[in-house]
Design an enzyme around this catalytic site. Structure first.
Site, PDB file in Angstrom:
ATOM      1  N   SER A 199     -74.926   1.132 -21.172  1.00  0.00           N
ATOM      2  CA  SER A 199     -75.106   2.603 -21.802  1.00  0.00           C
ATOM      3  C   SER A 199     -74.510   2.379 -23.079  1.00  0.00           C
ATOM      4  CB  SER A 199     -74.116   3.554 -21.023  1.00  0.00           C
ATOM      5  OG  SER A 199     -74.314   4.841 -21.055  1.00  0.00           O
ATOM      6  N   ASP A 312     -84.283   6.223 -15.293  1.00  0.00           N
ATOM      7  CA  ASP A 312     -83.099   6.466 -16.042  1.00  0.00           C
ATOM      8  C   ASP A 312     -83.585   7.576 -16.972  1.00  0.00           C
ATOM      9  OD1 ASP A 312     -80.773   6.804 -17.594  1.00  0.00           O
ATOM     10  OD2 ASP A 312     -80.303   4.671 -18.017  1.00  0.00           O
ATOM     11  N   HIS A 340     -79.357   4.438 -14.160  1.00  0.00           N
ATOM     12  CA  HIS A 340     -78.346   4.285 -15.221  1.00  0.00           C
ATOM     13  C   HIS A 340     -77.697   3.348 -14.860  1.00  0.00           C
ATOM     14  CE1 HIS A 340     -77.087   5.097 -19.295  1.00  0.00           C
ATOM     15  NE2 HIS A 340     -75.885   5.227 -18.895  1.00  0.00           N
TER      16      HIS A 340
END
Length: 573
Positions: A199, A312, A340
């Site tokens: 991320s 995602d 994710h």
């Protein structure tokens, strides 16, 4: 003098000087021979020379945690696997931007509040797996977060400078200090660094790599951002990452501003950011250009191992695929059916094998063979992996889908229903679809839509849908009940991809701000790798407001659009 020399030779013979310890390499792979329990731990501050983002008259400093094999005290020099996170200090309470608009396009009411979250200490398998194999691990707290000084600037060169300074320190080019102010040198470092993270932790490596900093040999961005404009905007439309409706760059900056008693300079930076990001027009400007690593990809010298979830909708697949296509350095990519997440808990053995070979190749120059393996691994269905030399794969062609439906369609815009609720034909969306497919069709690339709008709305949303009952990955995970334990280290729960039987699935979507355009509209959808099976239909749904992602204009606008053209990169089989 001769007597002294004779004595020294005699002493050396009686008490030979031990060679410094070294790595153990077998089969062109580093072996786990160093004790995790006896590792050296250090807490330091690294000076970010030339950067004073908090305007206190002193160079900013990033807080750094180092773990390295005990043998580095005896002369062992090791490479470094480095992470940098803005989340170590948790998250501060924030209020999202309002997304419901009135007839003038002004926000109605207040945005949703986020109460923040507590900070956590770094805990990852990077230590457990790689330190015993002769690597140091370094965790960095981003500027303005936790115990680092400075201010968050979200994705720009200042944010990169914090991580770059640590790489410079590992190469003897920057200063570091212990908690009590004593100078600290990385005499144990080979100078070779690999960065990895998920991320935002995976976005900063992309940013740092564009600087071409000497010593950064490789990066492994997992669900990482390569263009902050594409994260918060799409074709002029203000859009949100999944689950964070109303978030923007300034809100993200406020969320990670977790240093104690932040100075006024940080508030000025965040206020300036709120204006510069321009939620009114949604246009690409200098603010976003400074945070666009795809445009800066020519500066990347490090090798890059890209990892992305095809389900995602937080960091969408375009962040990985456009970065991949722009890179000219050695590269590799995984595309998986998760959302994710880090693939370690899904495809554990193969992930650790490839990641180990990748780091050994680029940080220790071992001939691991990883470069001769296929460059791309794609999971087309849960547990079904395919490899290719490139992406899109060889043989991919631009194919115009044959869609059945009216020459013109009219619908009434609304803002209370999600896209998933609009997929079925109803007054709030228009739908066209193909005949049943005579053979499988693998979409691999970026779909593109063209249509005319006689009566447009401020937004157009295109939803690409796979119609046909099937059991598909949802992107979520479910526990297997098993775990993976590292000798002397932690244990990690293992997961499998959740699947669900459904009559259709939204495969891709794309958004367009139509306010500055008239007549014919062409826009790209999110890149995707998806198999439309024989007997299924390819459907295209056109609507306006996408409740979970776009701004929400007043309901009731009557929109009329012409039959669209849909071009899909792919191949039949």
């Amino acid at each position: 003098m001769r007597l002294l020399a004779s004595l020294l030779v005699a002493m050396t013979t009686l008490f030979p000087i031990a060679d410094p310890p070294g790595l153990e390499v077998r089969g062109n792979a580093t072996q786990p021979v160093f004790s995790l329990a006896e590792a050296i731990h250090e807490s330091l501050f690294v000076e970010v020379a030339g950067v004073d983002s908090d305007a206190d008259g002193r160079a900013d400093r990033v807080a750094v945690s180092v773990r390295r094999p005990r043998e580095t005290r005896l002369g062992l020099k090791v490479a470094t696997i480095m992470t940098i996170s803005p989340y170590s200090g948790g998250g501060a309470p924030v209020t999202m931007h309002a997304v419901d608009l009135d007839a003038r396009g002004e926000p109605e009411g207040r945005g949703q509040a986020d109460e923040g979250s507590p900070g956590t200490e770094p805990d990852s398998y990077y230590d457990d797996y790689f330190l015993p194999r002769g690597y140091a691990t370094v965790d960095v707290r981003a500027l303005g977060t936790s115990t680092s000084t400075g201010c968050p600037t979200v994705g720009d060169a200042v944010e990169a400078a914090g991580a770059k300074a640590v790489i410079d320190w590992l190469n003897g080019r920057a200063r570091a200090f212990t908690r009590d102010g004593r100078p600290a040198e990385a005499t144990w470092s080979t100078g070779k660094v690999g960065m990895i993270g998920v991320s935002w932790d995976g976005s900063i490596p992309n940013n740092v790599a564009t600087t071409g900093v000497e010593g950064l040999e490789t990066i492994v961005p997992i669900a990482g951002i390569s263009s902050w404009y594409s994260y918060y905007r799409a074709n002029g439309a203000v859009v949100a990452p999944q689950g964070y409706q109303g978030e923007d760059a300034d809100v993200a900056g406020r969320f990670i501003l977790t240093r104690p008693d932040p100075p006024k300079a940080c508030e000025r930076i965040l206020s300036d950011m709120a204006r510069a990001q321009d939620r009114e027009t949604g246009d690409y400007n200098a603010f976003w250009r400074a945070r666009d690593y795809v445009r800066q990809a020519d500066g990347v010298r490090a090798s890059v191992f890209v990892v992305q979830g095809l389900n995602d909708w937080n960091v969408r697949p375009d962040q990985a695929t456009r970065w991949w296509q722009a890179l000219r350095s050695p590269k590799k990519m995984w595309l998986h059916q998760g959302a994710h997440l880090d693939p370690m808990t899904l495809r554990t053995s193969e992930w650790l094998r490839q990641l180990h070979a990748w780091f050994d190749r680029w940080l220790y120059d071992l001939d691991t063979g990883i470069e001769t393996e296929p460059a791309v691994d794609v999971e087309t269905a849960p547990g079904q992996w395919h490899t290719s030399s490139a992406w899109p794969p060889p043989g991919t062609q631009q194919t115009r889908a044959v869609l059945e439906g009216p020459a013109r369609a009219t619908y009434t815009d609304q803002r209370s229903r999600t896209a998933e609720q609009l997929v079925a034909r109803n007054p709030h969306a228009a739908l066209w679809q193909s005949a049943e497919l005579a053979e499988d069709f693998r979409l691999a690339g970026t779909p593109k839509v063209t249509l005319g709008a006689v009566r447009p709305s401020p937004y157009l949303t295109a939803l690409l849908v796979d119609v046909g009952k099937d059991t598909r990955a949802t992107g979520s995970q479910e526990p297997t009940g098993e775990n993976h334990c590292f000798p002397g280290g932690g244990c990690y729960d293992l997961f499998r991809l959740e699947t669900k039987s459904s009559p259709w699935k939204i495969v891709s979507r794309g958004w367009l701000d139509t306010r500055d355009q008239k007549g014919t509209y062409t826009w790209e959808l999110t890149p995707q790798d998806h198999l439309f099976k024989k007997g299924h239909r390819i459907a295209l749904v056109i609507t306006s407001t996408d409740r979970d992602y776009t701004l929400r204009h007043p309901p009731g606008a009557v929109v009329e659009v012409s039959k669209p053209t849909l071009v899909l990169p792919g191949s039949a089989s």
